[in-house]
Design a protein around this motif. Structure first.
Motif, PDB file in Angstrom:
ATOM      1  N   HIS A 222       1.031  -1.189   0.047  1.00  0.00           N
ATOM      2  CA  HIS A 222      -0.109  -0.274  -0.057  1.00  0.00           C
ATOM      3  C   HIS A 222       0.719   1.110  -0.117  1.00  0.00           C
ATOM      4  CE1 HIS A 222      -3.330   2.861   1.237  1.00  0.00           C
ATOM      5  NE2 HIS A 222      -2.660   3.285   2.216  1.00  0.00           N
ATOM      6  N   THR A 223       2.086   1.348   0.886  1.00  0.00           N
ATOM      7  CA  THR A 223       2.894   2.320   0.683  1.00  0.00           C
ATOM      8  C   THR A 223       3.821   2.225  -0.319  1.00  0.00           C
ATOM      9  OG1 THR A 223       4.186   1.107   2.282  1.00  0.00           O
ATOM     10  CG2 THR A 223       2.560   2.739   3.174  1.00  0.00           C
ATOM     11  N   GLY A 224       3.874   1.488  -1.217  1.00  0.00           N
ATOM     12  CA  GLY A 224       4.949   1.340  -2.054  1.00  0.00           C
ATOM     13  C   GLY A 224       6.445   0.627  -1.823  1.00  0.00           C
ATOM     14  N   ILE A 225       6.525   0.398  -0.622  1.00  0.00           N
ATOM     15  CA  ILE A 225       7.572  -0.422  -0.162  1.00  0.00           C
ATOM     16  C   ILE A 225       8.033  -1.565  -0.767  1.00  0.00           C
ATOM     17  CG2 ILE A 225       9.025  -1.131   2.024  1.00  0.00           C
ATOM     18  CD1 ILE A 225       7.155   0.851   3.508  1.00  0.00           C
ATOM     19  N   ILE A 226       7.111  -2.321  -1.181  1.00  0.00           N
ATOM     20  CA  ILE A 226       7.324  -3.536  -2.038  1.00  0.00           C
ATOM     21  C   ILE A 226       6.107  -3.512  -3.155  1.00  0.00           C
ATOM     22  CG2 ILE A 226       8.129  -4.853  -0.065  1.00  0.00           C
ATOM     23  CD1 ILE A 226       5.590  -6.374   0.037  1.00  0.00           C
ATOM     24  N   ALA A 227       6.312  -4.434  -4.109  1.00  0.00           N
ATOM     25  CA  ALA A 227       5.414  -4.168  -5.342  1.00  0.00           C
ATOM     26  C   ALA A 227       4.169  -4.977  -4.832  1.00  0.00           C
ATOM     27  CB  ALA A 227       6.263  -5.157  -6.511  1.00  0.00           C
ATOM     28  N   PRO A 228       3.027  -4.706  -5.563  1.00  0.00           N
ATOM     29  CA  PRO A 228       1.793  -5.490  -5.068  1.00  0.00           C
ATOM     30  C   PRO A 228       1.961  -6.928  -5.189  1.00  0.00           C
ATOM     31  CG  PRO A 228       1.266  -3.381  -6.313  1.00  0.00           C
ATOM     32  CD  PRO A 228       2.933  -3.546  -6.364  1.00  0.00           C
ATOM     33  N   GLN A 229       2.527  -7.362  -6.471  1.00  0.00           N
ATOM     34  CA  GLN A 229       2.536  -8.694  -6.721  1.00  0.00           C
ATOM     35  C   GLN A 229       3.400  -9.375  -5.573  1.00  0.00           C
ATOM     36  OE1 GLN A 229       3.548  -6.039  -8.627  1.00  0.00           O
ATOM     37  NE2 GLN A 229       5.599  -6.783  -9.808  1.00  0.00           N
ATOM     38  N   GLU A 230       4.668  -8.657  -5.090  1.00  0.00           N
ATOM     39  CA  GLU A 230       5.260  -9.473  -3.949  1.00  0.00           C
ATOM     40  C   GLU A 230       4.516  -9.587  -2.807  1.00  0.00           C
ATOM     41  OE1 GLU A 230       9.745  -7.645  -4.721  1.00  0.00           O
ATOM     42  OE2 GLU A 230       8.546  -6.216  -4.161  1.00  0.00           O
ATOM     43  N   ALA A 231       3.563  -8.668  -2.537  1.00  0.00           N
ATOM     44  CA  ALA A 231       2.636  -8.799  -1.191  1.00  0.00           C
ATOM     45  C   ALA A 231       1.632  -9.810  -1.567  1.00  0.00           C
ATOM     46  CB  ALA A 231       1.783  -7.412  -1.100  1.00  0.00           C
ATOM     47  N   GLU A 232       1.138 -10.095  -2.829  1.00  0.00           N
ATOM     48  CA  GLU A 232       0.426 -10.999  -2.912  1.00  0.00           C
ATOM     49  C   GLU A 232       0.949 -12.294  -2.693  1.00  0.00           C
ATOM     50  OE1 GLU A 232      -1.075 -10.218  -7.170  1.00  0.00           O
ATOM     51  OE2 GLU A 232      -2.156  -8.391  -6.395  1.00  0.00           O
ATOM     52  N   ALA A 233       2.080 -12.522  -3.491  1.00  0.00           N
ATOM     53  CA  ALA A 233       2.951 -13.796  -3.312  1.00  0.00           C
ATOM     54  C   ALA A 233       3.326 -14.068  -1.684  1.00  0.00           C
ATOM     55  CB  ALA A 233       4.321 -13.838  -3.940  1.00  0.00           C
ATOM     56  N   ILE A 234       3.601 -13.314  -1.030  1.00  0.00           N
ATOM     57  CA  ILE A 234       3.603 -13.150   0.463  1.00  0.00           C
ATOM     58  C   ILE A 234       2.315 -13.767   1.148  1.00  0.00           C
ATOM     59  CG2 ILE A 234       4.273 -12.129   2.726  1.00  0.00           C
ATOM     60  CD1 ILE A 234       6.241 -10.321   1.081  1.00  0.00           C
ATOM     61  N   VAL A 235       1.233 -12.923   0.827  1.00  0.00           N
ATOM     62  CA  VAL A 235      -0.001 -13.436   1.523  1.00  0.00           C
ATOM     63  C   VAL A 235      -0.117 -14.818   0.879  1.00  0.00           C
ATOM     64  CG1 VAL A 235      -2.381 -12.891   1.491  1.00  0.00           C
ATOM     65  CG2 VAL A 235      -0.798 -10.946   1.653  1.00  0.00           C
ATOM     66  N   ARG A 236      -0.038 -15.137  -0.165  1.00  0.00           N
ATOM     67  CA  ARG A 236      -0.552 -16.330  -0.607  1.00  0.00           C
ATOM     68  C   ARG A 236       0.349 -17.648   0.358  1.00  0.00           C
ATOM     69  NH1 ARG A 236      -0.906 -14.381  -5.679  1.00  0.00           N
ATOM     70  NH2 ARG A 236       1.365 -15.390  -6.028  1.00  0.00           N
ATOM     71  N   GLY A 237       1.689 -17.359   0.177  1.00  0.00           N
ATOM     72  CA  GLY A 237       2.513 -18.098   1.133  1.00  0.00           C
ATOM     73  C   GLY A 237       2.373 -18.479   2.477  1.00  0.00           C
ATOM     74  N   LEU A 238       2.010 -17.245   2.988  1.00  0.00           N
ATOM     75  CA  LEU A 238       1.471 -17.418   4.559  1.00  0.00           C
ATOM     76  C   LEU A 238       0.199 -18.253   4.611  1.00  0.00           C
ATOM     77  CD1 LEU A 238       2.347 -13.773   5.633  1.00  0.00           C
ATOM     78  CD2 LEU A 238       3.480 -15.574   6.362  1.00  0.00           C
ATOM     79  N   GLU A 239      -0.548 -18.068   3.891  1.00  0.00           N
ATOM     80  CA  GLU A 239      -2.020 -18.829   3.740  1.00  0.00           C
ATOM     81  C   GLU A 239      -1.572 -20.169   3.833  1.00  0.00           C
ATOM     82  OE1 GLU A 239      -5.701 -18.902   5.138  1.00  0.00           O
ATOM     83  OE2 GLU A 239      -4.272 -17.102   4.870  1.00  0.00           O
ATOM     84  N   GLN A 240      -0.663 -20.555   2.797  1.00  0.00           N
ATOM     85  CA  GLN A 240      -0.103 -21.837   2.760  1.00  0.00           C
ATOM     86  C   GLN A 240       0.327 -22.567   4.047  1.00  0.00           C
ATOM     87  OE1 GLN A 240       1.991 -23.119  -0.734  1.00  0.00           O
ATOM     88  NE2 GLN A 240       2.719 -24.935   0.143  1.00  0.00           N
ATOM     89  N   ILE A 241       1.178 -21.644   4.700  1.00  0.00           N
ATOM     90  CA  ILE A 241       1.697 -22.024   6.036  1.00  0.00           C
ATOM     91  C   ILE A 241       0.557 -22.217   6.914  1.00  0.00           C
ATOM     92  CG2 ILE A 241       3.488 -21.519   7.770  1.00  0.00           C
ATOM     93  CD1 ILE A 241       4.978 -19.779   5.770  1.00  0.00           C
ATOM     94  N   ARG A 242      -0.570 -21.419   6.857  1.00  0.00           N
ATOM     95  CA  ARG A 242      -1.590 -21.666   7.911  1.00  0.00           C
ATOM     96  C   ARG A 242      -1.996 -23.017   7.849  1.00  0.00           C
ATOM     97  NH1 ARG A 242      -4.703 -17.360   9.993  1.00  0.00           N
ATOM     98  NH2 ARG A 242      -4.011 -16.075   8.360  1.00  0.00           N
ATOM     99  N   GLN A 243      -2.211 -23.384   6.277  1.00  0.00           N
ATOM    100  CA  GLN A 243      -3.050 -24.775   5.933  1.00  0.00           C
ATOM    101  C   GLN A 243      -2.176 -25.878   6.349  1.00  0.00           C
ATOM    102  OE1 GLN A 243      -6.261 -24.889   5.504  1.00  0.00           O
ATOM    103  NE2 GLN A 243      -6.157 -22.562   5.392  1.00  0.00           N
ATOM    104  N   GLU A 244      -0.732 -25.485   6.256  1.00  0.00           N
ATOM    105  CA  GLU A 244       0.214 -26.587   6.618  1.00  0.00           C
ATOM    106  C   GLU A 244       0.031 -26.791   8.127  1.00  0.00           C
ATOM    107  OE1 GLU A 244       3.434 -26.058   3.166  1.00  0.00           O
ATOM    108  OE2 GLU A 244       3.885 -25.372   5.154  1.00  0.00           O
TER     109      GLU A 244
END
Length: 462
Positions: free
Chosen positions: A48-70
């Motif tokens: 949101h603040t432009g510190i990382i790219a939106p696609q990077e944030a999306e990848a991080i959020v998806r990865g974290l969600e996978q860890i939640r399921q694991e």
């Protein structure tokens, strides 16, 4: 042992025993869902603040969600080498999405990360404990509604004092539980402040938006001082103080049940669902539930004391001592929750009051003596004089092995001429209770009004 994120500063390896001593993964894994949720919000804020790219944030959020399921399916089980849940999640994220995972910690310290996780956890658990309190109150109210006109001896100094409506007695604990519920509501307000973005102690040079991440996580406000944000554990102490009072109230009720179930009292019968027997005395039925609740209260008090002692000498800002807050909070939450559940079950299905025994108990003593004094006072005798007259009446009864109801009218009038035939009605236990009709009293009319107020209160969410 695997290399830690901080280990490049060091030339040697951590001693295995010290690594084990230092690690908190054995207990802070309980925070994993909250750590993931907090990290997802942090990643979204970075985009949101432009510190990382939106696609990077999306990848991080998806990865974290996978860890939640694991974690939920049991395939993610980090060991001591992870040190804590925060490093464990970050390491697994990097394994899943590569170097993008290493960007997650931008603008954040483990100090504000830990503080965020524990607040998310405690906020959730407060909500659950409040729900358990409501269930406990509802069970007591249901029981009270069936026992408005059941009498029970009231005690002071554990001596018979005045008879009560059993419903009135039960509603006293509903009132205590209501204060507990309200205290937790107040504590929750101070739990629900975001330290995320406070950094290690001084904030960050990155252009983060703390309000944005706080809003994503449902926080009501922010810590205004970064030093305070990462080092504050007042909220944990407040919670444990509130939990201790819950334990006090449950323990007091437990003590009464233990007495009531004894052969000396015989006010309640314990059902098989909530009692056990003796290994050598087949006749016994033991009140295990209230005894355990009474005992477990001490554990909760201990955690409160432990947190206070831990905090009293800590300079600003974060210190490793604060790692010790988690086990106290976790066990305090679990213990109070278990005690509330157990006592709710006990009163819903694990015991049965014995109305005949209770009603006979209030007729076996001098707990109506105050009503004799009130009777005389109502006829113009000064109360202190009436009080002394009743003392004489009781002395006469004791010398003759009688109760007040056994005195003849001639005997009453020989003591004082104001006594008339209506004295017998005035000292009948049911009338003694019914007459106490002042607001908040045990009179049947007042108890029914109290039940209506309580029902209305419990139907509200706040």
């Amino acid at each position: 042992m695997a290399q830690q994120p901080w280990s490049q500063r060091f030339e040697g390896s951590l001693h295995p025993a010290i690594a084990l001593f230092n690690a908190s993964i054995g207990f802070d894994i309980a925070l994993i869902e909250y750590d993931i949720t907090g990290s997802q919000a942090h990643a979204q804020m970075l985009a949101h603040t432009g510190i990382i790219a939106p696609q990077e944030a999306e990848a991080i959020v998806r990865g974290l969600e996978q860890i939640r399921q694991e974690h939920r399916n049991g395939t993610f089980q980090p060991g001591v080498e992870a040190e804590d849940v925060h490093f464990a999640v970050e390491r697994r994220l990097t394994e899943l999405i590569g170097d993008t995972g290493k960007k997650l910690h931008t603008g954040r310290s483990r100090n504000d990360q830990v503080g965020t996780d524990i607040r998310l956890y405690l906020r959730d658990r407060i909500d659950r404990i409040q729900a358990h309190l409501r269930q406990f109150q509802s069970v007591l109210v249901n029981l009270a509604e069936t026992h408005v006109e059941t009498l029970i001896p009231g005690y002071t100094h554990l001596q018979r004092a005045q008879p009560l409506s059993l419903a009135h007695h039960l509603l006293a604990y509903v009132e205590m539980a209501q204060r507990d519920w309200e205290r937790l509501r107040d504590v929750r307000r101070r739990v629900n402040l975001s330290p995320l973005g406070c950094g290690a102690l001084a904030g960050t040079t990155f252009p983060i938006d703390r309000h944005y991440s706080a809003e994503l996580l449902g926080f009501e406000g922010l810590y205004a001082n970064s030093l305070d944000g990462v080092s504050d554990r007042d909220f944990a102490i407040e919670f444990m103080a509130a939990a201790s009072l819950i334990a006090v109230h449950l323990s007091r009720l437990s003590e009464e049940v233990i007495l009531w179930a004894s052969e000396e009292f015989r006010f309640v019968t314990l059902k098989d669902t909530c009692a056990t027997g003796s290994s050598i005395m087949p006749q016994k039925k033991n009140p295990d539930v209230p005894e355990l609740v009474r005992g477990k209260a001490g554990r909760v008090f201990g955690h409160l004391q432990g947190l206070l002692v831990m905090m009293k000498g800590l300079p600003l800002a974060y210190n490793k001592d604060l790692q010790e807050d988690k086990e106290a909070i976790f066990d305090g939450v679990n213990t109070v929750t278990a005690c509330l559940q157990a006592m709710t079950i006990l009163f819903e299905e694990g015991l049965e009051f014995r109305p005949a025994r209770l009603n006979s108990a209030v007729a076996e003593d001098f707990s109506n003596a105050t009503d004799v004094a009130d009777y005389l006072a109502a006829k113009g005798v000064p109360f202190r004089e009436a009080y002394n007259i009743v003392g004489t009446v009781v002395k006469v009864c004791l010398s003759q092995g009688k109760l007040l109801k056994d005195l003849t009218l001639d005997e009453w009038q020989a003591i004082h001429p104001q006594f008339a035939a209506d004295i017998y009605e005035a000292i009948a236990p049911r009338q003694v209770v019914a007459a106490r009709n002042s607001y908040g009293g045990t009179g049947f009319e007042q108890v029914r009004q109290a039940l209506e107020r309580t029902r209305s209160l419990l139907s509200q969410d706040s």
